[in-house]
Design an enzyme around this catalytic site. Sequence first.
Site, PDB file in Angstrom:
ATOM      1  CG  LEU A  83     -15.740 -41.200 -70.075  1.00 46.40           C
ATOM      2  CD1 LEU A  83     -15.529 -40.119 -68.870  1.00 46.40           C
ATOM      3  CD2 LEU A  83     -15.605 -39.916 -71.384  1.00 46.40           C
ATOM      4  CG  ASP A  84     -12.364 -45.006 -74.698  1.00 44.00           C
ATOM      5  OD1 ASP A  84     -13.660 -45.903 -74.437  1.00 44.00           O
ATOM      6  OD2 ASP A  84     -12.240 -44.333 -75.805  1.00 44.00           O
ATOM      7  NE  ARG A  85      -7.590 -49.569 -68.886  1.00 40.85           N
ATOM      8  CZ  ARG A  85      -7.305 -50.826 -68.338  1.00 40.85           C
ATOM      9  NH1 ARG A  85      -7.126 -50.531 -67.312  1.00 40.85           N
ATOM     10  NH2 ARG A  85      -8.005 -52.078 -68.560  1.00 40.85           N
ATOM     11  CG  HIS A 125     -11.438 -44.523 -79.570  1.00 40.25           C
ATOM     12  ND1 HIS A 125     -10.157 -45.564 -80.048  1.00 40.25           N
ATOM     13  CD2 HIS A 125     -11.025 -44.867 -78.468  1.00 40.25           C
ATOM     14  CE1 HIS A 125      -9.997 -46.764 -79.045  1.00 40.25           C
ATOM     15  NE2 HIS A 125     -10.217 -46.129 -77.943  1.00 40.25           N
TER      16      HIS A 125
END
Length: 277
Positions: A94-96, A176
Amino acid sequence: PSPGEPSPGEPSPGEPSPDEPDAPPRLATVGSPTESPLPPEGPVEVLYLDEALVVVSKPSGILVHRTAMSRDQVFLLQQVRDQINQILYPIHRLDRPTSGALVFGLSGDDARLVHDDLKEPSSLKEYLVLVRGETPERWVSERPVKGKEARTEYERVATFSRCSLVEARLQTGRRHQVRKQLAHAAHQVLGDTSYGKGKINRFFRETYQLPRLFLHAHRLRFSHPRSGEPLEVLAPLAPDLRAFLARLPDVPRELLAERYGYDLAVADANESARTPG
């Protein structure tokens, strides 16, 4: 990259992440306050744990594991490894700024099996997203991401404060993917500093204290790597996002309580107790 598909410098699925114990100290980098806060202190919430895997609720503001370009000192994989005293094998990421359900394998074989199963139609990766404007009730986006196939099913849960709370069910896992598809549809994710609307982000930050990107990995479903039985894990909406919803004047509290079990009155009270003065 798709779930578990490593970017340059990331470990492959089924490979333990490098710890670099003798590396010199690095300065932590912090994103925009409307996208990603500082990583929280304290233990990571464990949602599920057995002999094959662990599912945790990833806090916003922390990277999953080390990358070649990162200068961070704190990583989720190392925190969870130390917390449960197990070697972990990354499966997806998962992105930051994104919070929510994330699974690690406890062996390379388990990690590879779950990684492959997450690509199957029977598996589920569901996100809760708050976006600009009133969306359609249901729709499918097949807009490619960087020339690669990308498919997401979207369902509107509620509309309030000129926004829509949406469930996004990913059938591919491009970087994204949800943020880009929603931005193209003019339903930008609140708090998105890369693809969102700065004026809208500022309004919600200044008026209702929007804490960061409103994107949360809400639910994972996949086949257990050893039993083959379906395993579904829910990650309740992160406390900072629940407290933000509680501050909106027309949020449908009863609907959210019925659908997700969220008591926004409690979230609002807890947030007020943490606020000085």
